[in-house]
Design a protein around this motif. Sequence first.
Motif, mmCIF file in Angstrom:
data_model
loop_
_atom_site.group_PDB
_atom_site.id
_atom_site.type_symbol
_atom_site.label_atom_id
_atom_site.label_comp_id
_atom_site.label_asym_id
_atom_site.label_seq_id
_atom_site.Cartn_x
_atom_site.Cartn_y
_atom_site.Cartn_z
ATOM 1 N N MET A 90 29.875 -25.454 30.116
ATOM 2 C CA MET A 90 29.874 -24.052 30.547
ATOM 3 C C MET A 90 30.832 -23.833 31.710
ATOM 4 N N GLY A 91 31.298 -22.612 31.837
ATOM 5 C CA GLY A 91 32.081 -22.217 33.001
ATOM 6 C C GLY A 91 31.152 -21.949 34.181
ATOM 7 N N TYR A 92 31.725 -21.846 35.372
ATOM 8 C CA TYR A 92 30.908 -21.642 36.569
ATOM 9 C C TYR A 92 30.090 -20.353 36.496
ATOM 10 N N ASP A 93 30.673 -19.278 35.981
ATOM 11 C CA ASP A 93 29.941 -18.015 35.867
ATOM 12 C C ASP A 93 28.749 -18.151 34.929
ATOM 13 N N GLU A 94 28.957 -18.856 33.825
ATOM 14 C CA GLU A 94 27.863 -19.065 32.865
ATOM 15 C C GLU A 94 26.746 -19.908 33.473
ATOM 16 N N VAL A 95 27.124 -20.948 34.191
ATOM 17 C CA VAL A 95 26.126 -21.798 34.841
ATOM 18 C C VAL A 95 25.319 -20.958 35.822
ATOM 19 N N PHE A 96 26.012 -20.151 36.619
ATOM 20 C CA PHE A 96 25.336 -19.301 37.604
ATOM 21 C C PHE A 96 24.323 -18.379 36.924
ATOM 22 N N CYS A 98 22.734 -18.829 34.210
ATOM 23 C CA CYS A 98 21.611 -19.588 33.643
ATOM 24 C C CYS A 98 20.593 -20.027 34.702
ATOM 25 N N LEU A 99 20.973 -19.938 35.947
ATOM 26 C CA LEU A 99 20.073 -20.364 37.023
ATOM 27 C C LEU A 99 18.966 -19.339 37.241
ATOM 28 N N PRO A 100 17.795 -19.796 37.693
ATOM 29 C CA PRO A 100 16.738 -18.851 38.049
ATOM 30 C C PRO A 100 17.225 -17.915 39.163
ATOM 31 N N GLU A 101 16.697 -16.707 39.171
ATOM 32 C CA GLU A 101 17.121 -15.702 40.143
ATOM 33 C C GLU A 101 16.978 -16.206 41.587
ATOM 34 N N GLU A 102 15.926 -16.942 41.843
ATOM 35 C CA GLU A 102 15.711 -17.472 43.200
ATOM 36 C C GLU A 102 16.834 -18.441 43.610
ATOM 37 N N LYS A 103 17.272 -19.284 42.669
ATOM 38 C CA LYS A 103 18.355 -20.230 42.949
ATOM 39 C C LYS A 103 19.670 -19.483 43.142
ATOM 40 N N GLN A 104 19.894 -18.428 42.364
ATOM 41 C CA GLN A 104 21.093 -17.611 42.532
ATOM 42 C C GLN A 104 21.137 -16.994 43.932
ATOM 43 N N LYS A 105 20.000 -16.449 44.348
ATOM 44 C CA LYS A 105 19.914 -15.836 45.684
ATOM 45 C C LYS A 105 20.126 -16.878 46.778
ATOM 46 N N GLU A 106 19.563 -18.057 46.579
ATOM 47 C CA GLU A 106 19.724 -19.142 47.556
ATOM 48 C C GLU A 106 21.205 -19.503 47.718
ATOM 49 N N LEU A 107 21.883 -19.684 46.595
ATOM 50 C CA LEU A 107 23.308 -20.026 46.648
ATOM 51 C C LEU A 107 24.120 -18.913 47.311
ATOM 52 N N MET A 108 23.881 -17.684 46.913
ATOM 53 C CA MET A 108 24.651 -16.568 47.471
ATOM 54 C C MET A 108 24.315 -16.342 48.948
ATOM 55 N N GLY A 109 23.103 -16.676 49.349
ATOM 56 C CA GLY A 109 22.710 -16.557 50.753
ATOM 57 C C GLY A 109 23.475 -17.513 51.654
#
Length: 122
Positions: A90-96, A98-109
């Motif tokens: 997968m590309g980075y956008d696709e991987v992102f 697929c992540l749970p919303e909480e993990k997405q928020k953690e990374l973006m935080g």
Amino acid sequence: MERKTYITETEKQKCKKVADAFAELYEIENIVVLDVGRYGFVKLQYYRETEGFQDMQTFTDSREMFENLWQEWLDTKLYLLAKDASMSVMGYDEVFQCLPEEKQKELMGKKADFAKMAEMEE
């Protein structure tokens, strides 16, 4: 002969803070950022013992440097998550996505955390 300076003292100090803020990136990825005096800062990447660094980018603007290092950090984290979760095709956008919303928020935080460490406004 006049020596030309490519970075202002103000930007040099800001870039130093940005480079320091992303210190954890240098530990997990094959990247180093160096102060090269009047030329600004250089990001060296993809080191090979027999050939040296494969990629180089020069920065004289702290915002540009921040965004570049932020993207490197995020891409590295997504790559590591994809590798561990068998999503390596997968590309980075696709991987992102697929992540749970909480993990997405953690990374973006983390971007705000890096901005605070670098004393930059988001």
